[in-house]
Design an enzyme around this catalytic site. Structure first.
Site, PDB file in Angstrom:
ATOM      1  N   GLU A 286       0.843  -1.188   0.000  1.00  0.00           N
ATOM      2  CA  GLU A 286       0.000   0.000   0.000  1.00  0.00           C
ATOM      3  C   GLU A 286       0.884   1.246   0.000  1.00  0.00           C
ATOM      4  O   GLU A 286       1.774   1.396   0.842  1.00  0.00           O
ATOM      5  CB  GLU A 286      -0.905   0.040   1.236  1.00  0.00           C
ATOM      6  CG  GLU A 286      -2.056  -0.924   1.204  1.00  0.00           C
ATOM      7  CD  GLU A 286      -3.067  -0.652   2.311  1.00  0.00           C
ATOM      8  OE1 GLU A 286      -4.239  -1.015   2.122  1.00  0.00           O
ATOM      9  OE2 GLU A 286      -2.699  -0.090   3.364  1.00  0.00           O
ATOM     10  N   CYS A 287       0.633   2.164  -0.913  1.00  0.00           N
ATOM     11  CA  CYS A 287       1.293   3.468  -0.969  1.00  0.00           C
ATOM     12  C   CYS A 287       2.815   3.298  -0.955  1.00  0.00           C
ATOM     13  O   CYS A 287       3.388   2.878  -1.951  1.00  0.00           O
ATOM     14  CB  CYS A 287       0.796   4.360   0.166  1.00  0.00           C
ATOM     15  SG  CYS A 287       1.109   6.114  -0.118  1.00  0.00           S
ATOM     16  N   GLY A 288       3.476   3.577   0.167  1.00  0.00           N
ATOM     17  CA  GLY A 288       4.920   3.400   0.213  1.00  0.00           C
ATOM     18  C   GLY A 288       5.343   1.983  -0.091  1.00  0.00           C
ATOM     19  O   GLY A 288       6.368   1.740  -0.753  1.00  0.00           O
TER      20      GLY A 288
ATOM     21  N   THR B 169      -1.037  -0.785  -4.642  1.00  0.00           N
ATOM     22  CA  THR B 169      -1.854   0.373  -4.971  1.00  0.00           C
ATOM     23  C   THR B 169      -1.470   1.537  -4.082  1.00  0.00           C
ATOM     24  O   THR B 169      -0.955   1.331  -2.983  1.00  0.00           O
ATOM     25  CB  THR B 169      -3.352   0.062  -4.793  1.00  0.00           C
ATOM     26  OG1 THR B 169      -4.121   1.241  -5.014  1.00  0.00           O
ATOM     27  CG2 THR B 169      -3.630  -0.423  -3.387  1.00  0.00           C
TER      28      THR B 169
END
Length: 444
Positions: A333-335, A436
């Site tokens: 997720e993200c990072g 994502t």
């Protein structure tokens, strides 16, 4: 069997961001906990950082409440769980009190929705710098804007002098709002910040001493008895069956946890444990590989852009994740998504090789704010659910994607924003690896 009595609660909010509600909230929580009360902290909105500070201030677990992204039963269950084990719930709002999205009553994500649903009065923190009696007009507007909520009183922040305090208080007396306290501009109630908010609790030097200093300042300036007396019983019925926010991606979940990977919502981890999963942390920054006995790997968000060189040089971590991904699901997720990609460009413009498991390149040098709720429909079976499943989440990052957008056949999901506007395909999937930029909060 009789359900446990629920503690009273209140919501600390403000007309706008930057008013000092986080430092006031932490000071109240710590000061009241030092009195011997069992205090629970909750955070309205999709904030990954503040709940860790609430937990440190109170000595008890904290969580998020989100009226947009969470089904009402999940929000109620989290509030009831906190209130059942406490003497008092001191929750913190996000942004301005009424700032939300969409048009579904009670489901806008605004802090006012949480206060109204749970029956909590609002303690309004007002930054009164540059104004005197006019602050009362702002407070009156907040008190009257939404008939669902009650503003119990105000705490003045950044008061310049005794004369300033007196003039502001006279305005509050005119509209009939109690002033619970006034914090001096010289009090210096500041916690260190970086680009996504406060420096994380685990990274804040001398955190206990800082929290005690906040508590001292608040206890000296605020009528704590009046604040406690303003709290009202929590109106939340725990659901008959626990609501699982997200399905656990496996029975034994290896989860990255250090200064580069720390953005996990507490309610998500608690839900996985309640479903029978076990979590096994490891530190990529310490060049640790995921536990080989696990059957799923989770790379949370965080600050990989600040540690890109160390991550690129973490040989055991890189080899361990690649080996894991050959046979088992890996999600970022993200990072975590950025680290699963090909490269990450840091602030100085240096491009670092990442894991190369997803065809995405990202840059923190080419910064642009991406912020908002996301409603995602999964395009294939993934660790977060089957194809067609709907997830609600939130995106908040400055990194930009420098590689081409994913084709629908390789994307993780299609997304809309909170208004229903189509944003197109997002994220990637390749074999057992998915990622994502949005952080999933709950199933839709």
């Amino acid at each position: 069997m009789t359900a446990p009595a629920l503690a009273p609660g209140l919501l600390v909010a403000a007309p706008k961001s930057g008013s000092g509600k986080t430092t006031v909230t932490l000071g109240l929580q710590r000061a009241l906990a030092r009195r011997g009360l069992t205090v629970r902290g909750l955070k309205s909105g999709p904030d990954y950082i503040d709940p860790a500070f609430h937990a440190a201030a109170t000595g008890a677990s904290a969580a998020n409440l989100d009226s947009f992204a969470m089904p009402p039963a999940l929000l109620d269950g989290l509030a009831a769980e906190a209130a059942a084990g406490a003497d008092l719930v001191v929750a913190e709002g996000s942004m301005g009190l009424f700032d939300g999205v969409g048009h579904t009553p009670g489901r806008t994500g605004a802090s006012a929705d949480v206060a109204a649903r749970l029956g909590w009065p609002v303690v309004l923190v007002l930054d009164v710098s540059g104004q005197a009696q006019s602050a009362a007009a702002v407070a009156l507007g907040c008190a009257r804007f939404d008939a669902r909520i009650t503003v119990a009183g105000v705490i003045l922040n950044k008061v310049a002098s005794e004369r300033h305090r007196r003039l502001v208080t006279e305005g509050m007396e005119r509209i009939g709002l109690p002033v619970f306290g006034a914090l001096s501009k010289a009090a210096g109630l500041i916690l260190p910040e970086r680009h996504l908010g406060l420096v994380q609790a685990g990274e804040t030097a001398d955190l206990a001493a800082r929290l005690d200093a906040l508590a001292d300042a608040v206890a000296d300036a605020v009528d704590l008895d009046a604040v406690v007396a303003a709290a009202q019983p929590t109106r939340a019925a725990a659901p008959a069956h626990p609501v699982l926010p997200l399905p656990p991606p496996g029975g034994r979940i290896a989860i990255a946890r250090d200064a580069a990977f720390s953005f996990v919502y507490p309610h998500v981890e608690a839900g996985w444990r309640a479903a029978g999963a076990s979590l096994h942390p490891f530190s990529p920054l310490a060049d640790e590989a995921p536990d080989e006995t696990c059957d799923a790997l989770w790379l949370p968000g965080g600050y990989p852009e600040l540690h890109a060189g160390r991550l690129a040089a973490a040989v055991r971590f890189r080899a361990g994740v690649r080996r894991f991904a050959e046979t088992r699901p890996v999600h970022g997720e993200c990072g975590g998504y950025m680290v699963l990609g090909e490269t990450l460009e840091d602030e100085a413009g240096v491009v670092h090789p990442m894991l190369g498991l997803l065809p995405v390149a990202t840059s923190y040098a080419r910064r642009r704010l991406h912020l908002g709720y996301r409603v995602a429909t999964l395009l294939a079976d993934t660790p977060l659910g089957p194809a067609g499943a709907v997830l609600t989440g939130h995106e908040f990052h400055y990194a930009s994607v420098t590689s081409p957008s994913p084709e629908p056949r390789e994307a993780f999901a299609t997304v809309t924003d909170a208004t229903g506007a189509v944003l197109g395909p997002t994220g990637h999937r390749r074999g057992s690896v998915t990622g994502t930029f949005f952080h999933a909060i709950a199933r839709g």
